[in-house]
Design an enzyme around this catalytic site. Structure first.
Site, PDB file in Angstrom:
ATOM      1  N   SER A 130     -50.231 -19.900  24.912  1.00  0.00           N
ATOM      2  CA  SER A 130     -51.032 -20.286  23.745  1.00  0.00           C
ATOM      3  C   SER A 130     -52.477 -20.422  24.192  1.00  0.00           C
ATOM      4  O   SER A 130     -52.739 -20.618  25.392  1.00  0.00           O
ATOM      5  CB  SER A 130     -50.541 -21.645  23.225  1.00  0.00           C
ATOM      6  OG  SER A 130     -51.419 -22.154  22.246  1.00  0.00           O
ATOM      7  N   TYR A 143     -48.468 -30.711  23.817  1.00  0.00           N
ATOM      8  CA  TYR A 143     -48.301 -29.251  23.704  1.00  0.00           C
ATOM      9  C   TYR A 143     -49.223 -28.542  24.692  1.00  0.00           C
ATOM     10  O   TYR A 143     -48.804 -27.629  25.406  1.00  0.00           O
ATOM     11  CB  TYR A 143     -48.589 -28.816  22.264  1.00  0.00           C
ATOM     12  CG  TYR A 143     -48.374 -27.344  22.004  1.00  0.00           C
ATOM     13  CD1 TYR A 143     -47.137 -26.737  22.245  1.00  0.00           C
ATOM     14  CD2 TYR A 143     -49.401 -26.543  21.492  1.00  0.00           C
ATOM     15  CE1 TYR A 143     -46.932 -25.383  21.992  1.00  0.00           C
ATOM     16  CE2 TYR A 143     -49.204 -25.191  21.232  1.00  0.00           C
ATOM     17  CZ  TYR A 143     -47.973 -24.619  21.479  1.00  0.00           C
ATOM     18  OH  TYR A 143     -47.776 -23.279  21.228  1.00  0.00           O
TER      19      TYR A 143
HETATM   20  O1  NJP Z   1     -42.317 -20.345  16.627  1.00  0.00           O
HETATM   21  P1  NJP Z   1     -40.862 -20.431  16.005  1.00  0.00           P
HETATM   22  P2  NJP Z   1     -43.317 -19.106  16.872  1.00  0.00           P
HETATM   23  N1  NJP Z   1     -33.353 -22.396  23.601  1.00  0.00           N
HETATM   24  O2  NJP Z   1     -40.605 -21.908  15.856  1.00  0.00           O
HETATM   25  C1  NJP Z   1     -36.501 -20.761  19.945  1.00  0.00           C
HETATM   26  C2  NJP Z   1     -46.009 -19.906  20.862  1.00  0.00           C
HETATM   27  N2  NJP Z   1     -47.184 -20.040  20.000  1.00  0.00           N
HETATM   28  O3  NJP Z   1     -42.648 -17.822  16.718  1.00  0.00           O
HETATM   29  O4  NJP Z   1     -33.038 -21.688  19.345  1.00  0.00           O
HETATM   30  C3  NJP Z   1     -33.566 -21.153  23.144  1.00  0.00           C
HETATM   31  O5  NJP Z   1     -40.707 -19.536  14.835  1.00  0.00           O
HETATM   32  C4  NJP Z   1     -36.165 -20.849  18.478  1.00  0.00           C
HETATM   33  O6  NJP Z   1     -34.831 -20.405  18.252  1.00  0.00           O
HETATM   34  P3  NJP Z   1     -33.543 -21.357  17.984  1.00  0.00           P
HETATM   35  C5  NJP Z   1     -45.017 -21.042  20.730  1.00  0.00           C
HETATM   36  O7  NJP Z   1     -45.353 -22.159  21.507  1.00  0.00           O
HETATM   37  C6  NJP Z   1     -47.093 -20.099  18.642  1.00  0.00           C
HETATM   38  O8  NJP Z   1     -44.540 -19.382  16.087  1.00  0.00           O
HETATM   39  O9  NJP Z   1     -32.622 -20.461  17.223  1.00  0.00           O
HETATM   40  N3  NJP Z   1     -34.455 -20.863  22.193  1.00  0.00           N
HETATM   41  C7  NJP Z   1     -37.130 -19.866  17.877  1.00  0.00           C
HETATM   42  O10 NJP Z   1     -36.571 -18.581  17.846  1.00  0.00           O
HETATM   43  C8  NJP Z   1     -43.745 -20.361  21.228  1.00  0.00           C
HETATM   44  O11 NJP Z   1     -43.679 -20.381  22.623  1.00  0.00           O
HETATM   45  C9  NJP Z   1     -48.253 -20.253  17.877  1.00  0.00           C
HETATM   46  O12 NJP Z   1     -34.033 -22.542  17.196  1.00  0.00           O
HETATM   47  C10 NJP Z   1     -35.143 -21.886  21.657  1.00  0.00           C
HETATM   48  C11 NJP Z   1     -38.307 -19.877  18.837  1.00  0.00           C
HETATM   49  O13 NJP Z   1     -37.910 -20.579  20.010  1.00  0.00           O
HETATM   50  C12 NJP Z   1     -43.919 -18.910  20.743  1.00  0.00           C
HETATM   51  O14 NJP Z   1     -45.312 -18.735  20.514  1.00  0.00           O
HETATM   52  C13 NJP Z   1     -49.464 -20.341  18.482  1.00  0.00           C
HETATM   53  C14 NJP Z   1     -34.987 -23.206  22.084  1.00  0.00           C
HETATM   54  C15 NJP Z   1     -39.524 -20.575  18.252  1.00  0.00           C
HETATM   55  O15 NJP Z   1     -39.928 -19.844  17.169  1.00  0.00           O
HETATM   56  C16 NJP Z   1     -43.166 -18.592  19.472  1.00  0.00           C
HETATM   57  O16 NJP Z   1     -43.673 -19.375  18.409  1.00  0.00           O
HETATM   58  C17 NJP Z   1     -49.517 -20.281  19.842  1.00  0.00           C
HETATM   59  C18 NJP Z   1     -34.031 -23.437  23.103  1.00  0.00           C
HETATM   60  N4  NJP Z   1     -33.791 -24.669  23.562  1.00  0.00           N
HETATM   61  C19 NJP Z   1     -48.377 -20.127  20.593  1.00  0.00           C
HETATM   62  N5  NJP Z   1     -35.823 -24.008  21.373  1.00  0.00           N
HETATM   63  C20 NJP Z   1     -48.271 -20.378  16.390  1.00  0.00           C
HETATM   64  N6  NJP Z   1     -47.202 -20.069  15.671  1.00  0.00           N
HETATM   65  O17 NJP Z   1     -49.326 -20.765  15.832  1.00  0.00           O
HETATM   66  C21 NJP Z   1     -36.474 -23.201  20.518  1.00  0.00           C
HETATM   67  O18 NJP Z   1     -50.711 -20.383  20.394  1.00  0.00           O
HETATM   68  N7  NJP Z   1     -36.079 -21.929  20.680  1.00  0.00           N
END
Ligand code: NJP
Length: 249
Positions: A130, A143
């Site tokens: 990020s 974060y």
């Molecule tokens: O977020 P979101 P984004 N084990 O919440 C998974 C970074 N980022 O796509 O397990 C395995 O839609 C969860 O899947 P589930 C951010 O920090 C974002 O926006 O099924 N998986 C989901 O698929 C992150 O690193 C922004 O709940 C786990 C996914 O993670 C990345 O981009 C800005 C898990 C999260 O998807 C994707 O963000 C930025 C686990 N224990 C950086 N826990 C932004 N959106 O503004 C969660 O600078 N997941």
């Protein structure tokens, strides 16, 4: 570059868009996260493979990695933010959770797949951190600390793998409007989540970040993009967000 690509956190947002994009690019994509139903639907659409994975659970990661005999590309994307309290008031449990998913999850999955990434003709590790990995902001302490740590992981790994045919790439997105990121951060408070993007003329989309991953990965194997910082035009810096019309509609 083609072959087998693993995308963590592929059940929504950036991970899902990246999986779709890599499949279009010709990769055989393995989509991983906890919500297996969503992954199965996605895998069906892109001709990929869905595998349940909790990156915070060592046994889950071990079982996950045991299902591979080849991995050419790993996209460490699973992660997210919890809370926006000032340091003085923030909940240590939320910091622990953010470290568990973003930092230790990325470490575990990378360690588990590294032998395969090293074994092939040339591997690539992409970690989605990020802009919070490079700048701090009020209310973002936990974060930012986690994403700074993930950046340290990526940079250290690049140094340690120097001399081996494995690229280590970090993508640092700014404001990306995805369906769940801000909702999760604010414990389901839709109004607070919507306020993040209020009046921002075209925040980045998940597809925009997926295009950056595709670009970095698609360059020849001797080209390593160390860090790719990408923001929407309306966000010149972490604190400098233009709210109001920007483009002629
Ligand atoms: O977020 P979101 P984004 N084990 O919440 C998974 C970074 N980022 O796509 O397990 C395995 O839609 C969860 O899947 P589930 C951010 O920090 C974002 O926006 O099924 N998986 C989901 O698929 C992150 O690193 C922004 O709940 C786990 C996914 O993670 C990345 O981009 C800005 C898990 C999260 O998807 C994707 O963000 C930025 C686990 N224990 C950086 N826990 C932004 N959106 O503004 C969660 O600078 N997941």
């Amino acid at each position: 570059m083609t072959g087998v690509a693993v995308v963590t956190g592929a059940s929504s947002g950036i991970g899902e868009a990246t999986a779709r994009r890599l499949a279009e690019d010709g990769f055989e994509v393995v989509v991983a996260a906890r919500r297996i139903d969503r992954l199965r639907r996605l895998a069906g659409e892109i001709g990929g493979r869905a595998v349940e994975l909790d990156v915070t659970d060592a046994a889950s990661v071990r079982d996950f990695a045991a299902g591979f005999d080849r991995c050419d590309l790993l996209v460490n994307n699973a992660g997210g933010a919890l809370g926006a309290e000032p340091v003085a008031l923030s909940d240590p449990a939320e910091w622990e959770r953010m470290f568990a998913v973003n930092v230790l999850g990325t470490l575990r999955v990378t360690q588990a797949l590294l032998p395969l990434l090293r074994a092939g003709a040339g591997g690539t590790i992409v970690t989605v951190t990020s802009t919070a990995a490079a700048a701090n902001y009020e209310g973002g302490g936990g974060y930012s600390a986690a994403k700074h740590a993930e950046h340290a992981f990526s940079e250290t790994l690049r140094l340690e793998l120097c001399g081996q045919p494995v690229r280590v790439i970090e993508i640092l997105p700014g404001m990306v409007r995805t369906e769940e990121f801000a909702l999760n951060r604010f414990a389901g408070d839709a109004e607070r989540a919507a306020a993040v993007y209020a009046d921002v003329d075209r925040p980045l989309t998940a597809g925009d970040v997926a295009a950056c991953v595709s670009l970095a990965v698609g360059l020849p194997p001797h080209v390593n993009i160390d860090q790719l910082v990408v923001r929407p035009l309306a966000q010149a810096a972490q604190h400098k967000v233009h709210r109001g019309a920007l483009f002629h509609h």
